[in-house]
Design an enzyme around this catalytic site. Structure first.
Site, PDB file in Angstrom:
ATOM      1  N   ASP A 171      31.587 -13.293   4.754  1.00  0.00           N
ATOM      2  CA  ASP A 171      31.946 -14.631   3.905  1.00  0.00           C
ATOM      3  C   ASP A 171      30.716 -14.824   3.037  1.00  0.00           C
ATOM      4  O   ASP A 171      30.870 -14.824   1.793  1.00  0.00           O
ATOM      5  CB  ASP A 171      32.548 -15.568   4.473  1.00  0.00           C
ATOM      6  CG  ASP A 171      32.761 -16.796   3.569  1.00  0.00           C
ATOM      7  OD1 ASP A 171      33.652 -16.511   2.798  1.00  0.00           O
ATOM      8  OD2 ASP A 171      32.144 -17.817   3.644  1.00  0.00           O
TER       9      ASP A 171
ATOM     10  N   ASP B 197      29.978 -24.673  12.164  1.00  0.00           N
ATOM     11  CA  ASP B 197      30.652 -24.424  11.112  1.00  0.00           C
ATOM     12  C   ASP B 197      32.268 -24.431  11.339  1.00  0.00           C
ATOM     13  O   ASP B 197      32.763 -24.468  12.402  1.00  0.00           O
ATOM     14  CB  ASP B 197      30.147 -23.078  10.610  1.00  0.00           C
ATOM     15  CG  ASP B 197      30.293 -22.894   9.095  1.00  0.00           C
ATOM     16  OD1 ASP B 197      31.116 -23.775   8.307  1.00  0.00           O
ATOM     17  OD2 ASP B 197      29.770 -21.812   8.559  1.00  0.00           O
TER      18      ASP B 197
ATOM     19  N   HIS C 229      36.782 -18.125  -2.601  1.00  0.00           N
ATOM     20  CA  HIS C 229      37.671 -17.531  -2.258  1.00  0.00           C
ATOM     21  C   HIS C 229      38.929 -16.885  -3.077  1.00  0.00           C
ATOM     22  O   HIS C 229      38.979 -17.204  -4.058  1.00  0.00           O
ATOM     23  CB  HIS C 229      38.133 -18.378  -0.927  1.00  0.00           C
ATOM     24  CG  HIS C 229      37.138 -18.678   0.045  1.00  0.00           C
ATOM     25  ND1 HIS C 229      37.509 -19.592   0.953  1.00  0.00           N
ATOM     26  CD2 HIS C 229      36.099 -18.538   0.113  1.00  0.00           C
ATOM     27  CE1 HIS C 229      36.245 -20.132   1.558  1.00  0.00           C
ATOM     28  NE2 HIS C 229      35.321 -19.194   1.245  1.00  0.00           N
TER      29      HIS C 229
ATOM     30  N   ASP D  85      40.138 -15.109   7.740  1.00  0.00           N
ATOM     31  CA  ASP D  85      40.920 -16.358   7.432  1.00  0.00           C
ATOM     32  C   ASP D  85      41.303 -16.414   5.992  1.00  0.00           C
ATOM     33  O   ASP D  85      42.158 -17.012   5.589  1.00  0.00           O
ATOM     34  CB  ASP D  85      39.969 -17.734   7.909  1.00  0.00           C
ATOM     35  CG  ASP D  85      38.369 -17.417   7.194  1.00  0.00           C
ATOM     36  OD1 ASP D  85      38.156 -16.276   6.743  1.00  0.00           O
ATOM     37  OD2 ASP D  85      37.686 -18.171   7.320  1.00  0.00           O
TER      38      ASP D  85
ATOM     39  N   SER E 227      37.904 -22.088   4.850  1.00  0.00           N
ATOM     40  CA  SER E 227      37.797 -21.526   6.224  1.00  0.00           C
ATOM     41  C   SER E 227      38.099 -22.947   7.441  1.00  0.00           C
ATOM     42  O   SER E 227      38.629 -22.312   8.375  1.00  0.00           O
ATOM     43  CB  SER E 227      36.302 -21.303   6.748  1.00  0.00           C
ATOM     44  OG  SER E 227      35.937 -20.111   5.871  1.00  0.00           O
TER      45      SER E 227
HETATM   46 ZN   LIG Z   1      33.804 -19.040   2.118  1.00  0.00          ZN
END
Ligand SMILES: [Zn+2]
Length: 449
Positions: free
Chosen positions: A257, A126, A394, A299, A75
């Site tokens: 996520d 974050d 991811h 993302d 991210s």
């Molecule tokens: Zn993640």
């Protein structure tokens, strides 16, 4: 030959790489990032809800998400691409791969006199929100990110992550002893730390932090304790819209996520639906306003979610997302209750509405002594819905690109993630991605090495 000619004629006018048209300019931009949300998630959400999503109505293309260090981005690099139009390495926030700070959309917008804000479900420190105003080599430097966010004077900050704004003696986790909440209050910012204050009068500059770390999953949220993403946007967007000079707002559905990392399908689909409800809210504002460009893109995808799977040697023919809508809390929360002494099978059957097979009850028993109980619950829910996951991390798959409003014609076809950031900047006539002096006004001081 005839086929080739036909394909040429049928090719969309804006195939990849083509220059975007110079359409009307927006005065405001809302960037909406459903973190970790790939195409399968949105099909799942649509099927679970039984009708089209708000996002479906503004789908315009797809985004390639790779970073400079990997085809699978994190991210930090993903958000830096959107925030600055710069390809950087995983874990790097607001810098190029060599460690030079790069000018972001939010910095350029603030220099122009636009109001700025972000509303997220994760910690406000974050990586995704951080990349719009902070410059650090490692996303884990959240103490420093909090300092830079305050120094940048973002007008509206809403989300979780209070820990990084308070020193340890005050119940936080800051190692340097600074009390950023007191500093924000001291300079006149409104600071909101609970539901009751949130329900009162709000004004800018506003720092609203509703949890020590992440806000709860929507499936677990007690509305009396914390607002959800829709409510935060409903309160925050009008505050920015009242400011003269336009605004730039970043909204992140951060925990789509997190639930995908956990392979927890019921929490995942609820987070995605909450995000889509937020899109509906933002589109309603943009239609009324007429001067607001809305751009949406995840993302990256997380989890390698697939609709359709095999159980043992048997491929299942069908997908049953409806079963997820009956689930009453996250797998994580069920696991906590079981560890607190509730009988596993009984609790999971009650909270999921599923009838477990003997094999599935055995999966819970085997997982109980270790730390993989929530994973077992997620796997049981996934089997019943016929969903597959390929990873806890991811993936490299493209994500959807969404756009609405003046300037939305710039966003068509398959775009690299950095191109999305550059085109947002172009639509506002802002310069981004240039190297940024670490001590430039508003940069929040030197970037930490
Ligand atoms: Zn993640």
């Amino acid at each position: 030959m005839a086929l080739a000619l036909a394909l040429t004629i049928l090719a969309p006018p804006l195939a990849r790489g083509a220059a975007p048209p110079a359409g009307p300019r927006p005065e405001n931009v809302v960037i909406m990032i459903p973190d970790g949300c790939g195409p399968a998630t949105l099909v799942l959400a649509r099927l679970a809800r039984g009708r089209p999503l708000s996002l479906d109505s503004i789908l315009v293309g797809a985004v390639e998400t790779g970073s400079s260090s990997s085809r699978i981005t994190d991210s930090a690099a993903g958000a830096t691409a959107y925030a600055s139009g710069v390809k950087t390495a995983n874990r790097v926030v607001g810098m190029d791969p060599a460690g030079n700070p790069v000018e972001t959309l939010m910095e350029a917008a603030a220099s122009r006199g636009m109001a700025t804000g972000f509303i997220v479900k994760s910690r406000v420190t974050d990586a995704t929100p951080a990349a719009f105003v902070a410059h650090v080599r490692r996303r884990s430097q959240e103490d420093e990110i909090a300092v830079q966010e305050l120094a940048h004077r973002v007008n509206l900050i809403m989300g979780g992550g209070l820990d990084r704004f308070l020193p340890e003696p005050a119940g936080g986790r800051r190692a340097d002893g600074r009390d950023l909440v007191a500093e924000a209050r001291g300079r006149g910012d409104q600071v909101v730390l609970d539901r009751a204050e949130f329900d009162g009068d709000l004004r800018l500059p506003l720092l609203a932090l509703f949890a020590p770390a992440e806000l709860p999953y929507e499936i677990d949220r007690d509305p009396k304790q914390a607002p959800g993403l829709v409510e935060m946007v409903r309160r925050g967007l009008p505050l920015l819209a009242r400011e003269p000079g336009g605004f730039l707002l970043v909204i992140e559905g951060s925990r789509i996520d997190h639930a995908a990392h956990a392979n927890d399908p019921a929490s995942h689909v609820r987070e995605a639906l909450e995000f889509d409800d937020t899109v509906r809210e933002v589109l309603a504002f943009a239609r009324r306003d007429g001067r607001t460009l809305v751009v949406g893109a995840a993302d990256h995808e997380t989890g390698g979610l697939s609709l359709g799977r095999r159980v043992g040697d048997t491929p299942l023919e069908g997908v049953y997302p409806e079963s997820l809508m009956a689930v009453r809390c996250s797998a994580e929360r069920m696991a906590d209750s079981i560890r607190a002494g509730h009988p596993a099978r009984e609790l999971v059957e009650r909270e999921t509405g599923l009838h477990l097979t003997l094999e599935e009850a055995g999966m819970l028993d085997r997982a109980l002594p270790g730390r993989r109980l929530a994973e077992a619950i997620g796997e049981i829910e996934s089997r019943h819905a016929a969903l597959g996951w390929s990873t806890w991390g991811h993936t490299a798959i493209d994500v959807g690109l969404y756009a609405f409003g003046p300037g939305s014609d710039r966003f068509r076809g398959v775009l690299d993630n950095t191109e999305v950031g550059r085109r947002i900047a172009e639509s506002l006539d802002l310069q981004v991605g240039g190297s940024r002096s670490p001590r430039a006004p508003g940069s929040g001081g030197p970037a930490t090495p």
